[in-house]
Design a protein around this motif. Structure first.
Motif, PDB file in Angstrom:
ATOM      1  N   VAL A   1       0.829  -1.212   0.000  1.00  0.00           N
ATOM      2  CA  VAL A   1       0.000   0.000   0.000  1.00  0.00           C
ATOM      3  C   VAL A   1       0.862   1.259   0.000  1.00  0.00           C
ATOM      4  CG1 VAL A   1      -1.845   1.242   1.199  1.00  0.00           C
ATOM      5  CG2 VAL A   1      -1.815  -1.260   1.228  1.00  0.00           C
ATOM      6  N   TRP A   2       1.738   1.357   0.991  1.00  0.00           N
ATOM      7  CA  TRP A   2       2.535   2.580   1.168  1.00  0.00           C
ATOM      8  C   TRP A   2       3.321   2.926  -0.095  1.00  0.00           C
ATOM      9  CZ3 TRP A   2       2.597   6.418   4.503  1.00  0.00           C
ATOM     10  CH2 TRP A   2       3.734   7.220   4.650  1.00  0.00           C
TER      11      TRP A   2
ATOM     12  N   LEU B   1       0.243  20.977  10.777  1.00  0.00           N
ATOM     13  CA  LEU B   1       1.329  20.001  10.833  1.00  0.00           C
ATOM     14  C   LEU B   1       1.875  19.666   9.456  1.00  0.00           C
ATOM     15  CD1 LEU B   1      -0.150  17.550  13.514  1.00  0.00           C
ATOM     16  CD2 LEU B   1       1.740  19.158  13.846  1.00  0.00           C
ATOM     17  N   SER B   2       0.992  19.562   8.483  1.00  0.00           N
ATOM     18  CA  SER B   2       1.411  19.106   7.145  1.00  0.00           C
ATOM     19  C   SER B   2       1.750  20.239   6.198  1.00  0.00           C
ATOM     20  CB  SER B   2       0.293  18.255   6.522  1.00  0.00           C
ATOM     21  OG  SER B   2      -0.845  19.057   6.249  1.00  0.00           O
ATOM     22  N   GLY B   3       1.254  21.447   6.512  1.00  0.00           N
ATOM     23  CA  GLY B   3       1.449  22.574   5.599  1.00  0.00           C
ATOM     24  C   GLY B   3       0.538  22.512   4.382  1.00  0.00           C
ATOM     25  N   ARG B   4      -0.501  21.695   4.428  1.00  0.00           N
ATOM     26  CA  ARG B   4      -1.401  21.553   3.281  1.00  0.00           C
ATOM     27  C   ARG B   4      -2.720  22.249   3.567  1.00  0.00           C
ATOM     28  NH1 ARG B   4      -0.864  15.825   0.200  1.00  0.00           N
ATOM     29  NH2 ARG B   4      -2.624  16.803  -0.871  1.00  0.00           N
ATOM     30  N   ASP B   5      -3.147  23.124   2.655  1.00  0.00           N
ATOM     31  CA  ASP B   5      -4.418  23.817   2.793  1.00  0.00           C
ATOM     32  C   ASP B   5      -5.608  22.899   2.534  1.00  0.00           C
ATOM     33  OD1 ASP B   5      -3.062  26.151   3.357  1.00  0.00           O
ATOM     34  OD2 ASP B   5      -3.025  26.805   1.247  1.00  0.00           O
ATOM     35  N   ASP B   6      -5.351  21.773   1.843  1.00  0.00           N
ATOM     36  CA  ASP B   6      -6.441  20.860   1.513  1.00  0.00           C
ATOM     37  C   ASP B   6      -6.505  19.682   2.490  1.00  0.00           C
ATOM     38  OD1 ASP B   6      -4.085  19.676   0.760  1.00  0.00           O
ATOM     39  OD2 ASP B   6      -4.888  18.818  -1.107  1.00  0.00           O
TER      40      ASP B   6
ATOM     41  N   LEU C   1       1.157  12.531  -0.242  1.00  0.00           N
ATOM     42  CA  LEU C   1       0.250  11.855   0.677  1.00  0.00           C
ATOM     43  C   LEU C   1       1.024  11.200   1.813  1.00  0.00           C
ATOM     44  CD1 LEU C   1      -2.553  10.957   1.497  1.00  0.00           C
ATOM     45  CD2 LEU C   1      -2.359   9.018  -0.090  1.00  0.00           C
ATOM     46  N   ARG C   2       2.163  10.600   1.479  1.00  0.00           N
ATOM     47  CA  ARG C   2       2.969   9.978   2.520  1.00  0.00           C
ATOM     48  C   ARG C   2       3.501  11.037   3.501  1.00  0.00           C
ATOM     49  NH1 ARG C   2       6.850   5.781  -0.659  1.00  0.00           N
ATOM     50  NH2 ARG C   2       6.730   7.374  -2.279  1.00  0.00           N
ATOM     51  N   ALA C   3       3.900  12.171   2.977  1.00  0.00           N
ATOM     52  CA  ALA C   3       4.398  13.243   3.843  1.00  0.00           C
ATOM     53  C   ALA C   3       3.294  13.752   4.778  1.00  0.00           C
ATOM     54  CB  ALA C   3       4.943  14.394   3.001  1.00  0.00           C
ATOM     55  N   PHE C   4       2.077  13.834   4.244  1.00  0.00           N
ATOM     56  CA  PHE C   4       0.938  14.263   5.057  1.00  0.00           C
ATOM     57  C   PHE C   4       0.736  13.297   6.224  1.00  0.00           C
ATOM     58  CE2 PHE C   4      -3.505  13.890   6.231  1.00  0.00           C
ATOM     59  CZ  PHE C   4      -3.904  15.205   6.396  1.00  0.00           C
ATOM     60  N   CYS C   5       0.747  11.998   5.951  1.00  0.00           N
ATOM     61  CA  CYS C   5       0.522  10.996   6.989  1.00  0.00           C
ATOM     62  C   CYS C   5       1.637  11.016   8.034  1.00  0.00           C
ATOM     63  CB  CYS C   5       0.394   9.612   6.371  1.00  0.00           C
ATOM     64  SG  CYS C   5      -1.083   9.396   5.353  1.00  0.00           S
ATOM     65  N   LEU C   6       2.875  11.145   7.580  1.00  0.00           N
ATOM     66  CA  LEU C   6       3.991  11.169   8.520  1.00  0.00           C
ATOM     67  C   LEU C   6       3.903  12.372   9.456  1.00  0.00           C
ATOM     68  CD1 LEU C   6       6.960  10.150   6.178  1.00  0.00           C
ATOM     69  CD2 LEU C   6       5.832   8.732   7.911  1.00  0.00           C
TER      70      LEU C   6
ATOM     71  N   ARG D   1      -8.452  18.898   4.906  1.00  0.00           N
ATOM     72  CA  ARG D   1      -9.781  18.311   5.100  1.00  0.00           C
ATOM     73  C   ARG D   1     -10.094  17.318   3.976  1.00  0.00           C
ATOM     74  NH1 ARG D   1     -14.277  19.787   7.947  1.00  0.00           N
ATOM     75  NH2 ARG D   1     -13.326  21.778   8.525  1.00  0.00           N
ATOM     76  N   GLU D   2      -9.822  17.716   2.749  1.00  0.00           N
ATOM     77  CA  GLU D   2     -10.112  16.836   1.608  1.00  0.00           C
ATOM     78  C   GLU D   2      -9.260  15.565   1.674  1.00  0.00           C
ATOM     79  OE1 GLU D   2      -9.587  20.074   1.413  1.00  0.00           O
ATOM     80  OE2 GLU D   2     -11.614  20.748   0.875  1.00  0.00           O
ATOM     81  N   VAL D   3      -7.992  15.716   2.060  1.00  0.00           N
ATOM     82  CA  VAL D   3      -7.119  14.547   2.167  1.00  0.00           C
ATOM     83  C   VAL D   3      -7.648  13.582   3.225  1.00  0.00           C
ATOM     84  CG1 VAL D   3      -4.791  13.746   2.742  1.00  0.00           C
ATOM     85  CG2 VAL D   3      -5.098  15.843   1.418  1.00  0.00           C
TER      86      VAL D   3
END
Length: 864
Positions: free
Chosen positions: A268-269, A297-302, A276-281, A304-306
């Motif tokens: 999977v990973w 934490l992730s620096g992603r504006d999206d 996506l992996r960076a977001f999860c980590l 919620r969608e992720v």
């Protein structure tokens, strides 16, 4: 003590910032099922069958077994309105756990004003069990069936929660089914929940080979019989392993031992893109997170969608409630290992989360994250906010909460980087009576005091407060050395720091033997004035009544009751509106104690005044109020009172005597004696005696030794009994205290008589004076004329009770509700003769009323 998400919701509701329905409408809704999941018809059908006949279902199975998805599938099938509560390790505190439960229950009747009033009560955290029971009582009859799911219950180990939960859940409406998900076996305390819950284990939720094939079919992978057997062998029906292999595409190789990490890494990973992996980590540092924290934490504006996409497409991210999500525990472990291997800066992420919660006024979680960062420079501000800005509950609850911070696991490097952190460690180890650890932290506080003073003078005040209860020196000795600390404080907190952040009595009922045994003051000429020039600065307005209160307590222990009562009345007159509840409670309780000892007619009114005040103004004191009331009844060996006490949710086994519960432990020891559980009583009294010795608490040594002596004497161990009492009196003699010994009356009178003979012998070389032992003996003899003593049941337990034929007949008639005159007519006796037979039966059965006599006779098989 601590804020959590539920507290925050309740507070914002109370403040009018949000409407309850906006806060609660989705907060406790169940997680969303993944887009693809096995239907698990076999498990769902088994759950349906179980919950048709039983209200409670307990699923105890390892992580990854499929508990959560199985419960979600059942809910989907049953179409129940649901309250889903996902727990974490910080919920293992009664006030926090029950606030979550109460808020969840309120969410299904969010327009119920009575429930909302209970939930928003300022005293909820002070007596959470009582409040959640009151909240359930206010529930309107449900219009449809619903389900309560408690997820990750294995994280709840607090014995007060474990013991109280059945009595709370049993009060839920019959229309409510309760599903409990845990990695542990069913606790013994819950074995009778609802008459006995249905219990599922790992075998009940694991995939069968047919289910494995059906699940692979659902994702478009059609296995041959041989491939199905290989998958089943590889996963052993383990749900998360089956899911991981199904998402991998190719069939597994023939192996019976696949680890989840290898499944995910390879299957999977490796298929996910780098972002996506960076977001999860990045988000894996938090046990749970919402879109705002995830974005930070992730620096992603999206973010919620992720999160929504991950939750829909696999079983590794699920929603706890509302916008709050968490990773599956196994996946989180995988992510954290991966982050460590990849060099992700966990410390920076934790500190970023800490700042996030600090900005939102959640100082508890802010401190938690900074502690979890593993970097302790710069955390002074977070520690200050946690110590001084959080609302307080009961001191016992505060101690339970501090335990969740895992302070004991902090390395010495943490204290070198942040010296004020020692304050928190010292306070925690003190409250939980970890003597050696407390002494170590105190020695380090003394050594690093100049460094601590640089941070903030309030830390120094906190150190002085910790110093005041250091058992290695008396309070008088400390007062004489007060200047070594006060020179670091330019200006003391005007309202008194000791009462601003804690209770000077630690919610204990006897002020002179509360956070410290203050007996040394009784031996010091002008001792109270010395304290007035030193430690009184930490007490603010509380000092006004403490000044007359302490000497009155010493007079009480010396059995000078008139003098004591005058002092308690003077202390009451010294109260001002700013004084805390604890001081008022102590005065009311000590005043009642004096009146009760004097057999004064005003004693009952004094007890009612105390009870009314506690119930209305200080519910956190209810356990100790119940303890005090029980103690009064146990002087007469009341078995019913002892049994009721042992059933209280807050009465739990004590591996170590903790200061904040020491008064309750003494009542438990008395109850065990009354109930004839002598081995347990002796063991507990031994721990109480060791606690008193180690922490230099002469009154605790005196009480524990006296009770132990009475117990040993009743068991025929007379020499050991006299030895135990001798030690107890030697601890009390320097202060002239006799009341704590004399209270045991008939139970201790023969031991005192024997000890008096020992002291009178010409070869006696001990420190006890004959006059002191005689004074204790006379006071105990006086008490024995009013009460039978705590050991009376033991003295008679080995003697068979024999009732005459007439006595048995009369008790049979009493059991059927006949009155004395009617019994006389039935038995052909006079009414005085009937009364004489009844009184004789009472004496033989050790009973005080007809119901007691009938019950005891039935217990002994003497009547039908």
């Amino acid at each position: 003590m601590a804020d959590d998400s539920c507290d925050a919701a309740a507070e914002s509701t109370a403040g009018g910032g949000h409407r309850a329905d906006l806060i609660l409408s989705e907060k406790f809704s169940p997680a969303v099922l993944p887009d693809v999941c096995a239907p698990r018809l076999r498990v769902v059908d088994a759950m349906n069958r179980a919950l048709r006949t039983q209200r409670f279902l307990y699923i105890g199975a390892p992580a990854g077994s499929g508990k959560t998805v199985s419960a979600l599938l059942w809910l989907q099938s049953a179409k129940r309105e649901t309250v889903w509560i996902g727990l974490d390790r910080y919920d293992d505190v009664p006030s926090i756990f029950y606030k979550q439960l109460a808020t969840g229950l309120y969410s299904i009747q969010a327009d119920n004003a009575a429930m909302r009033a209970v939930l928003e009560s300022p005293s909820f955290s002070a007596s959470p069990v009582e409040h959640v029971i009151a909240l359930i009582a206010e529930m309107a009859p449900p219009e449809r069936r619903y389900a309560l799911v408690l997820d990750d219950l294995h994280l709840i180990a607090n014995q007060e929660i474990v013991k109280s939960l059945p009595s709370v859940l049993n009060r839920l409406p019959g229309a409510c089914s309760v599903v409990m998900l845990s990695r542990a076996d069913l606790p013994d305390e819950w074995a009778e929940l609802g008459g006995g819950p249905a219990v599922f284990c790992a075998d009940d939720v694991r995939f069968t080979a047919d289910e494995v094939r059906a699940y692979f079919d659902s994702v478009g992978l059609f296995l041959t019989p041989d491939e199905t057997r290989l998958v089943y062998a590889a996963t052993e029906g383990w749900a998360i392993g089956v899911a991981a292999l199904a998402k991998s595409g190719p069939s597994p190789r023939a192996s019976s031992h696949y680890l989840f990490a290898s499944y995910f890494e390879e299957q999977v990973w490796s298929t996910w893109d780098e972002d996506l992996r960076a977001f999860c980590l990045a988000t894996s540092v938090a046990d749970s997170f919402d879109p705002d924290l995830a974005a930070l934490l992730s620096g992603r504006d999206d973010a919620r969608e992720v999160m929504d996409s991950l939750a829909r497409s696999n079983t590794f991210l699920s929603r706890l409630y509302g916008d709050t999500y968490r990773y599956h525990h196994l996946f989180q472990d995988f992510l954290r290992d991966k982050a460590l291997a990849d060099g992700v800066d966990r410390a920076a992420l934790c500190k970023r989360a800490a700042e996030h919660f600090r900005t939102h006024g959640d100082y508890t979680r802010a401190l938690r994250f900074w502690l979890e960062s593993g970097e302790f420079h710069g955390m002074d501000t977070y520690l200050l906010l946690f110590l001084f800005e959080n609302n307080r509950g009961s001191v016992a609850d505060y101690a339970d909460f501090l335990r969740t911070l895992e302070i004991e696991s902090l390395a010495d490097d943490a204290y070198r980087a942040c010296p004020p952190l020692r304050v928190l460690a010292a306070w925690y180890t003190y409250l939980t009576s970890q003597r050696e650890a407390y002494e170590h932290h105190m020695d380090e506080l003394y050594r690093t005091l100049p460094l601590i003073a640089v941070s903030d003078s309030r830390f120094v005040e906190f150190v002085i407060l910790a110093y005041s209860v250091d058992h290695r020196t008396t309070i008088v000795e400390k007062a004489k050395k007060f200047s070594m600390f006060s020179r670091f404080v330019k200006r003391f907190t005007p309202e008194g720091l000791a009462t601003a952040i804690a209770s000077f009595t630690h919610n204990l009922p006897y002020p002179h033997r509360s956070n410290l045994d203050y007996s040394a003051i009784a031996l010091e000429e002008g001792g109270m004035d010395l304290l007035g020039r030193t430690f009184a600065q930490l007490l603010g307005a509380e000092w006004n009544y403490i000044y007359p209160l302490m000497p009155a307590c010493f007079a009480y222990e010396r059995n000078r009751l008139d003098e004591a009562l005058d002092g308690f009345d003077e202390a009451w007159r010294a109260l001002v509106p700013e004084n805390k509840e604890d001081g008022r409670i102590c005065i009311l309780l000590m005043r009642h104690a004096a009146l009760w000892q004097m057999a004064d007619d005003g004693a009952q009114a004094a007890l009612e005044e105390l009870s009314s005040f506690v119930e209305q103004k200080a519910p956190y004191f209810l356990p100790n109020l119940k303890a005090y009331r029980t103690k009064l009844r146990l002087f007469d060996a009341d078995k019913r009172a002892a049994g009721t006490w042992m059933d209280e949710y807050f009465v739990t086994d004590a591996e170590r005597i903790e200061l904040v519960r020491v008064f309750q432990h003494f009542i438990t020891a008395r109850s065990l004696i009354v109930l004839g559980r002598t081995g347990e009583a002796e063991c507990l009294l031994g721990r109480l005696l060791a606690f008193g010795r180690e922490f230099r608490r002469p009154l605790d040594v005196g009480e524990a030794g006296t009770l132990l002596a009475a117990l040993l004497w009743a068991r025929g161990k007379k020499k050991e009994a006299v030895d135990a009492l001798e030690e107890a009196l030697e601890a009390l003699a320097p202060y002239g205290y006799v009341r704590v010994v004399a209270d045991e009356g008939a139970a201790i009178e023969p031991v005192l008589k024997s000890l008096a003979s020992r002291v009178a012998r010409s070869d006696y070389a001990g420190p006890l004076a004959r006059a002191f032992v005689q004074e204790a003996f006379l006071a105990a003899h006086d008490r024995s004329r009013r009460f039978r003593g705590v050991c009376v049941n033991l003295a008679r337990s080995d003697k068979p009770v024999k009732l005459s034929k007439q006595q048995k007949c009369i008790l049979e008639l009493l059991a059927r509700g006949y009155r004395n005159a009617e019994i006389a007519e039935q038995a052909g006796l006079s009414v005085p003769t009937v009364k004489s037979h009844i009184q004789a039966a009472y004496r033989k059965l050790d009973a005080h009323s007809a119901p007691d006599a009938v019950l005891k006779a039935r217990e002994l098989g003497l009547i039908g």
